[in-house]
Design a protein around this motif. Sequence first.
Motif, PDB file in Angstrom:
ATOM      1  N   VAL A  99      -9.840  -2.248  -2.647  1.00  0.00           N
ATOM      2  CA  VAL A  99      -9.209  -1.266  -3.516  1.00  0.00           C
ATOM      3  C   VAL A  99     -10.213  -0.169  -3.871  1.00  0.00           C
ATOM      4  N   LEU A 137      -3.113  -5.006 -10.777  1.00  0.00           N
ATOM      5  CA  LEU A 137      -3.394  -5.979  -9.727  1.00  0.00           C
ATOM      6  C   LEU A 137      -3.072  -7.374 -10.259  1.00  0.00           C
ATOM      7  N   TYR A 155      -4.652   3.890  -6.102  1.00  0.00           N
ATOM      8  CA  TYR A 155      -5.907   3.619  -5.394  1.00  0.00           C
ATOM      9  C   TYR A 155      -5.706   3.818  -3.901  1.00  0.00           C
ATOM     10  N   ARG A 197     -10.532   2.720  -5.951  1.00  0.00           N
ATOM     11  CA  ARG A 197      -9.822   3.320  -7.071  1.00  0.00           C
ATOM     12  C   ARG A 197      -9.987   4.833  -7.065  1.00  0.00           C
ATOM     13  N   THR A 237       0.820  -1.206   0.000  1.00  0.00           N
ATOM     14  CA  THR A 237       0.000   0.000   0.000  1.00  0.00           C
ATOM     15  C   THR A 237       0.855   1.257   0.000  1.00  0.00           C
ATOM     16  N   PRO A 258      -6.206   2.237  -0.318  1.00  0.00           N
ATOM     17  CA  PRO A 258      -6.447   0.921   0.281  1.00  0.00           C
ATOM     18  C   PRO A 258      -7.340   1.014   1.514  1.00  0.00           C
TER      19      PRO A 258
END
Length: 295
Positions: free
Chosen positions: A275, A239, A115, A277, A109, A117
């Motif tokens: 996630v 991802l 994004y 975004r 992260t 977290p």
Amino acid sequence: MSFFRKKGLFILLIGIILLVVLVGYSLSGRDGVTLPEQMMKDATGGAQKIVSAPVRFVKGIGTNISDIRNAYEENRQLKKKISEYKGMDYHIQKLKEENDELRAQLHITESIRDYTPIQATVISRSPERWVEQVTINKGKHDGVKENMAVRTADGMVGKIRSAAQFSSTVQLLSGFDQFNRISATIARKKGKDVFGMVEGFDVESKYLTFRIIEESEQNVKKGEKVYSSGLGGKFPAGLLIGKVKEVKPDQYGLTETALIEPAADLYNLNNVIVVDRSLETDNATDEPEEGDDGQ
């Protein structure tokens, strides 16, 4: 009668006199012990030994029984402590594994910026849908929304199927079908990238199916890694989904379908990342295919 009474008194008087003489003699300072005294002491000592021997034997048995009881209790306590230490060792090992997992997630992260977290913990797994869904302890109150991607430190595990205020249901990749697709890609340093859709999961082989679109290069190789492309507008790019285990052409030989081994362990989930975004779906670079939900 008078004679016998006088005789008895005389004998009693003589006896008293002898007793006084003996007492006085015994109390006077002497270096030796008389034979009668020796005999009396020996007899008394022997009697004491005879009486004391069983007493000492019984006392010794009682002491031994007490020692055995103490040893048994100490042994029981030691076994209990050993059992507790074994339990602590297992607990410490689990804490270490959880700590390593959280550290790995924290590293991820900190290194990915596209994004936001949302850290979450798996709180239950539906028995009737064991391979399809789990429940996490974060919901709308924490910013979780439907269709957000969910991942671990190893890779993507699924998406948010539904969100309540303080919990959410995650649909795992193992529960995906042709109506739940992920826009994915195989990014290459040399040559053209391969694009396609991850759609469906084979429970028997435990592999995902990656259908490669016709316009992409068709020479997909075993071991290549598959990532989310971000082109669907809902999931961010990059991802990790899994790696190619096998490639099969369709019946006409025009396109290929790859079997993908998920990067994350879908059957052992404890801590996950939802996630959120940062990009708006309006900025998506393409439209989803017909029947695709645009992930």
